[in-house]
Scaffold this motif. Structure first.
Motif, short mmCIF file in Angstrom:
data_model
loop_
_atom_site.label_atom_id
_atom_site.label_comp_id
_atom_site.label_asym_id
_atom_site.label_seq_id
_atom_site.Cartn_x
_atom_site.Cartn_y
_atom_site.Cartn_z
N PHE A 101 -6.55 -1.63 5.50
CA PHE A 101 -6.29 -0.27 5.95
C PHE A 101 -4.83 0.04 6.27
O PHE A 101 -4.37 1.15 6.01
CB PHE A 101 -7.13 0.03 7.21
N GLU A 102 -4.11 -0.90 6.85
CA GLU A 102 -2.78 -0.56 7.37
C GLU A 102 -1.81 -0.19 6.25
O GLU A 102 -1.82 -0.81 5.19
CB GLU A 102 -2.23 -1.69 8.23
N GLN A 103 -0.99 0.84 6.53
CA GLN A 103 -0.06 1.35 5.51
C GLN A 103 1.31 1.59 6.14
O GLN A 103 1.43 1.79 7.35
CB GLN A 103 -0.64 2.61 4.86
N ARG B 167 0.84 -1.20 0.00
CA ARG B 167 0.00 0.00 0.00
C ARG B 167 0.88 1.25 0.00
O ARG B 167 1.93 1.28 0.65
CB ARG B 167 -0.91 -0.03 1.23
N PRO B 168 0.48 2.31 -0.70
CA PRO B 168 1.26 3.56 -0.68
C PRO B 168 1.35 4.12 0.73
O PRO B 168 0.39 4.05 1.51
CB PRO B 168 0.46 4.49 -1.60
N ALA B 169 2.50 4.69 1.06
CA ALA B 169 2.69 5.29 2.38
C ALA B 169 1.96 6.63 2.46
O ALA B 169 1.98 7.41 1.51
CB ALA B 169 4.17 5.48 2.64
N ALA C 268 3.65 3.84 6.40
CA ALA C 268 4.15 5.03 7.10
C ALA C 268 3.54 5.18 8.49
O ALA C 268 4.01 6.02 9.27
CB ALA C 268 3.87 6.28 6.28
N CYS C 269 2.53 4.40 8.80
CA CYS C 269 1.86 4.49 10.10
C CYS C 269 2.83 4.10 11.22
O CYS C 269 3.45 3.03 11.17
CB CYS C 269 0.64 3.57 10.10
N LEU C 270 2.95 4.96 12.22
CA LEU C 270 3.87 4.66 13.32
C LEU C 270 3.48 3.38 14.04
O LEU C 270 4.34 2.58 14.41
CB LEU C 270 3.92 5.82 14.32
N HIS C 271 2.18 3.17 14.24
CA HIS C 271 1.76 1.96 14.95
C HIS C 271 1.99 0.70 14.11
O HIS C 271 2.32 -0.35 14.66
CB HIS C 271 0.29 2.08 15.38
N ALA C 272 1.83 0.79 12.81
CA ALA C 272 2.14 -0.36 11.95
C ALA C 272 3.63 -0.67 12.03
O ALA C 272 4.04 -1.85 12.00
CB ALA C 272 1.72 -0.08 10.52
N GLY C 273 4.46 0.36 12.14
CA GLY C 273 5.90 0.14 12.29
C GLY C 273 6.24 -0.50 13.62
O GLY C 273 7.04 -1.44 13.69
N MET C 274 5.64 0.00 14.70
CA MET C 274 5.88 -0.60 16.01
C MET C 274 5.38 -2.04 16.06
O MET C 274 5.98 -2.90 16.71
CB MET C 274 5.22 0.23 17.10
N ASP C 275 4.29 -2.31 15.37
CA ASP C 275 3.71 -3.64 15.39
C ASP C 275 4.59 -4.70 14.74
O ASP C 275 4.36 -5.90 14.93
CB ASP C 275 2.34 -3.65 14.72
N LEU C 276 5.59 -4.29 13.98
CA LEU C 276 6.52 -5.28 13.45
C LEU C 276 7.16 -6.06 14.59
O LEU C 276 7.43 -7.27 14.47
CB LEU C 276 7.60 -4.61 12.59
N TYR C 277 7.38 -5.38 15.71
CA TYR C 277 7.90 -6.08 16.89
C TYR C 277 6.90 -7.10 17.40
O TYR C 277 7.26 -8.24 17.71
CB TYR C 277 8.23 -5.05 17.97
N LYS C 278 5.62 -6.73 17.46
CA LYS C 278 4.59 -7.67 17.90
C LYS C 278 4.53 -8.88 16.97
O LYS C 278 4.48 -10.03 17.43
CB LYS C 278 3.23 -6.99 17.94
N HIS C 279 4.55 -8.64 15.67
CA HIS C 279 4.50 -9.75 14.72
C HIS C 279 5.71 -10.67 14.90
O HIS C 279 5.58 -11.90 14.83
CB HIS C 279 4.45 -9.22 13.29
N ALA C 280 6.87 -10.06 15.15
CA ALA C 280 8.09 -10.85 15.29
C ALA C 280 8.04 -11.73 16.53
O ALA C 280 8.33 -12.93 16.47
CB ALA C 280 9.31 -9.93 15.33
N PHE C 281 7.65 -11.16 17.67
CA PHE C 281 7.68 -12.01 18.87
C PHE C 281 6.55 -13.03 18.88
O PHE C 281 6.66 -14.07 19.52
CB PHE C 281 7.75 -11.19 20.17
N ARG C 282 5.49 -12.78 18.13
CA ARG C 282 4.45 -13.81 18.01
C ARG C 282 4.96 -15.02 17.22
O ARG C 282 4.42 -16.12 17.35
CB ARG C 282 3.21 -13.23 17.34
#
Length: 247
Positions: free
Chosen positions: A150-152, A73-75, A154-168
Motif C-alpha cells: 500500500f505505501e506510496q 509505486r507511483p506517487a 507521496a504519502c506524508l506519513h511514508a515520508g516522515m517514516d523515513l526517519y523512523k526507518h533510519a533510527f531503527r
C-alpha cells in the motif's frame, strides 16, 4: 501543554532527543579513544560488531522490502491530507487528539468536509487512528502486515517514516543520514498539521485549506516537493540495508 506539531516527532516516534543527539559513524568505522561507546548496544572496541549486524537481519530484510516497494509505486497526490480530518470525524472538540486546539470549521463543518471528499489513505499508522465512523469511508484497507502493498512515495506519513526507518538502523548507519531524515520529517509534520482541521494560527502555522480548490493545489505541490526530497533518502536507506545484509 503539549505542542501539537513538534511533540509528535518524540512521542509517536520512539527516538528520544538524547538518542538523536548521539552521533554514530555506522558499521565499518572504528572510533579511536571512544570508551563511552563500548557500553552501547552493538559496539565493541569502538566499532559496531558484525554479530550485531547479523542479529538485525530480519529488520534489514523487512525494511528493504518496504522501502523498495514504496519507491517502485507511483506517487499519489490526490489524498489532500484527509487522514487528519478522518481522525476527528463525528467527535466533539474535547474528544479530539489535540483537544487544546479548536477545529477551524467546528465539528459540523469538519464532518461535512469528510463526507464530501473521497478518503484514500494508504498508510496503516494513519488509517488506524480514524474514528470508527470514518474507517469504513476509506477506499483502502491497509493493515500492519501488508504495508509493502500500500505505501506510496507521496504519502506524508511514508515520508516522515523515513526517519523512523533510519533510527531503527542505528548504530549500523551514519547519524548523518538519520539527521537528514529527521529534518525531512520535521518539515513534513508542519505541513501535515497545517492541512489538518485544527486552528493552529496562534502557534504561527497558517492553515492549508484543503477543503478548497486552492488549498488542494497548495497541498499537492508541497507533497511533490517532499516526495522529491524523500526519494534520495529512501534510496540511501535501501543502499544501507543492502550493504548491511552483505555483512
Amino acid at each position: 501543554m503539549k505542542h501539537p506539531v513538534h511533540d509528535f516527532l518524540f512521542t509517536y516516534y520512539a527516538q528520544r532527543p538524547a538518542q538523536l543527539r548521539r552521533w554514530h559513524p555506522g558499521y565499518g568505522v572504528r572510533l579511536l579513544d571512544a570508551p563511552s561507546y563500548d557500553g552501547l548496544k552493538g559496539y565493541a572496541d569502538g566499532a559496531v560488531t558484525p554479530e550485531h549486524v547479523a542479529s538485525q537481519q530480519p529488520l534489514l530484510i523487512a525494511l528493504s522490502r518496504l522501502l523498495r516497494a514504496t519507491a517502485g509505486r507511483p506517487a499519489n497526490f490526490g489524498c489532500f491530507g484527509m487522514h487528519e480530518w478522518a481522525m476527528v470525524y463525528r467527535l466533539s472538540e474535547d474528544e479530539t487528539r489535540h483537544a487544546d486546539w479548536p477545529l477551524r470549521l467546528g465539528p459540523a463543518g469538519t464532518d461535512e468536509v469528510v463526507e464530501s471528499h473521497r478518503i484514500a489513505c494508504s498508510h496503516f499508522d494513519a488509517y488506524r487512528f480514524f474514528t470508527p465512523a470514518a474507517a469504513p469511508l476509506n477506499t483502502l484497507s491497509p493493515t500492519a502486515s501488508d504495508r509493502p502493498e500500500f505505501e506510496q512515495p507521496a504519502c506524508l506519513h511514508a515520508g516522515m517514516d523515513l526517519y523512523k526507518h533510519a533510527f531503527r538502523l542505528t548504530p549500523m548507519i551514519s547519524s548523518d543520514l538519520v539527521a537528514d531524515c529527521f529534518e525531512l520529517a520535521r518539515d513534513i509534520r508542519e505541513l501535515d498539521m497545517r492541512a489538518a482541521p485544527y486552528d493552529l494560527q496562534d502557534l504561527g502555522f497558517s492553515p492549508v485549506r484543503v477543503e478548497t480548490a486552492a488549498g488542494k493545489a497548495e497541498y499537492a505541490e508541497a507533497q511533490r516537493v517532499f516526495a522529491a526530497r524523500g526519494e534520495p533518502l529512501r534510496a540511501r536507506l535501501i543502499e544501507e540495508c543492502e550493504r548491511l545484509l552483505a555483512v
